[in-house]
Design a protein around this motif. Structure first.
Motif, PDB file in Angstrom:
ATOM      1  N   ASP A   1       0.818  -1.223   0.000  1.00 53.94           N
ATOM      2  CA  ASP A   1       0.000   0.000   0.000  1.00 53.94           C
ATOM      3  C   ASP A   1       0.846   1.266   0.000  1.00 53.94           C
ATOM      4  O   ASP A   1       0.397   2.320   0.423  1.00 53.94           O
ATOM      5  CB  ASP A   1      -0.955   0.003   1.195  1.00 53.94           C
ATOM      6  CG  ASP A   1      -0.241  -0.091   2.526  1.00 53.94           C
ATOM      7  OD1 ASP A   1       0.973  -0.345   2.536  1.00 53.94           O
ATOM      8  OD2 ASP A   1      -0.905   0.084   3.571  1.00 53.94           O
TER       9      ASP A   1
ATOM     10  N   TRP B   1      -0.114   5.752  -3.716  1.00 61.55           N
ATOM     11  CA  TRP B   1      -1.432   6.349  -3.576  1.00 61.55           C
ATOM     12  C   TRP B   1      -1.534   7.631  -4.392  1.00 61.55           C
ATOM     13  O   TRP B   1      -0.529   8.160  -4.869  1.00 61.55           O
ATOM     14  CB  TRP B   1      -1.799   6.601  -2.110  1.00 61.55           C
ATOM     15  CG  TRP B   1      -0.928   7.587  -1.396  1.00 61.55           C
ATOM     16  CD1 TRP B   1      -1.091   8.939  -1.325  1.00 61.55           C
ATOM     17  CD2 TRP B   1       0.236   7.297  -0.604  1.00 61.55           C
ATOM     18  NE1 TRP B   1      -0.111   9.499  -0.546  1.00 61.55           N
ATOM     19  CE2 TRP B   1       0.709   8.528  -0.089  1.00 61.55           C
ATOM     20  CE3 TRP B   1       0.920   6.126  -0.265  1.00 61.55           C
ATOM     21  CZ2 TRP B   1       1.837   8.603   0.725  1.00 61.55           C
ATOM     22  CZ3 TRP B   1       2.036   6.197   0.536  1.00 61.55           C
ATOM     23  CH2 TRP B   1       2.483   7.428   1.030  1.00 61.55           C
TER      24      TRP B   1
ATOM     25  N   LYS C   1      -5.546   4.437  -2.502  1.00 61.69           N
ATOM     26  CA  LYS C   1      -4.425   3.534  -2.617  1.00 61.69           C
ATOM     27  C   LYS C   1      -4.369   2.895  -4.004  1.00 61.69           C
ATOM     28  O   LYS C   1      -5.391   2.616  -4.626  1.00 61.69           O
ATOM     29  CB  LYS C   1      -4.524   2.427  -1.562  1.00 61.69           C
ATOM     30  CG  LYS C   1      -4.368   2.917  -0.126  1.00 61.69           C
ATOM     31  CD  LYS C   1      -2.947   3.375   0.174  1.00 61.69           C
ATOM     32  CE  LYS C   1      -2.797   3.776   1.639  1.00 61.69           C
ATOM     33  NZ  LYS C   1      -1.414   4.168   1.949  1.00 61.69           N
TER      34      LYS C   1
END
Length: 251
Positions: free
Chosen positions: A236, A239, A246
């Motif tokens: 993650d 973004w 994300k």
């Protein structure tokens, strides 16, 4: 090996080495690594266990790891502060830097006395993420918000003091500074946001810039603290900005 040992938002002290039982099966874990050709790993000296009482060091939680590494001929990069520290110590106080430096020196002496290998240390793991989680969004103890810049500067001071304390004990020691990589882009159809996204993306280098003295030279940074660079990239760590959506590679 996942080694986080911070106090989370629920007030619970984590110890991921114990949770995964790596502390019990460290010898077997290192042996399995050798079977697939891995002979260098990163592991952690758990500060909150070693220094339960200020100035008193109990290395019983560390010795099994140290001896297993030697028996398995495994090179270890030892993390010395992986998000956690002893109870009752104020992260933003001068005492934090002093205690951490003393702890680093004590670890370096203990490692030096145990063998002749050139030691490798990561004084403070992921300063950028650490400062954000503990100082900006309140995920980690002391659960501060909007104080990420202050926490980052304090962690830089601690990292520098820790490195110097180690080198005073063992001048051969190598410093491995580990930071997370991020990739930040503007949302589709928002070319006006490209500048802001690029600035956010560049912020990933701020801790290294501070350690090297390129930024905030009053903290005492110098290029020598960027000895070996390590990077982490998680699923993650991409973004959009603004918006925060994300871009997760596992999906």
């Amino acid at each position: 090996f996942e080694s986080a040992c911070h106090i989370n938002r629920a007030g619970v002290r984590l110890d991921m080495l114990a949770a995964t039982q790596h502390d019990r099966f460290v010898e077997e874990d290192y042996a399995r690594l050798r079977q697939v050709g891995i002979t260098s790993v990163r592991d952690t000296v758990r500060w909150h266990l070693v220094e339960r009482v200020a100035g008193t060091y109990d290395f019983s939680s560390f010795d099994s790891m140290l001896s297993a590494a030697r028996r398995q001929n495994m090179q270890i990069v030892w993390d010395l502060c992986h998000y956690g520290w002893p109870a009752g110590l104020d992260l933003l106080s001068p005492a934090f830097v002093d205690r951490f430096a003393a702890f680093c020196g004590a670890v370096a002496r203990h490692v030096r006395e145990a063998g002749d290998e050139v030691p490798l240390y990561t004084p403070v793991n992921e300063i950028s993420f650490f400062a954000w989680a503990a100082g900006e969004v309140g995920w980690f103890h002391p659960h501060l918000t909007s104080r990420g810049a202050d926490v980052k500067r304090q962690l830089i001071r601690a990292c520098i003091a820790g490195a110097e304390a180690i080198w005073q004990v063992d001048a051969r020691a190598r410093m491995v500074t580990v930071e997370p990589l991020i990739h930040v882009v503007p949302p589709k159809g928002r070319p006006d946001a490209a500048g802001a996204a690029a600035a956010y993306r560049q912020s990933q280098y701020e801790a290294w810039d501070m350690l090297s003295g390129r930024a905030a030279p009053e903290l005492g940074g110098h290029p020598k603290y960027l000895d070996v660079l390590g990077v982490n990239f998680y699923h993650d760590n991409q973004w959009e900005h603004p918006g925060g959506r994300k871009i997760a590679w596992h999906i």
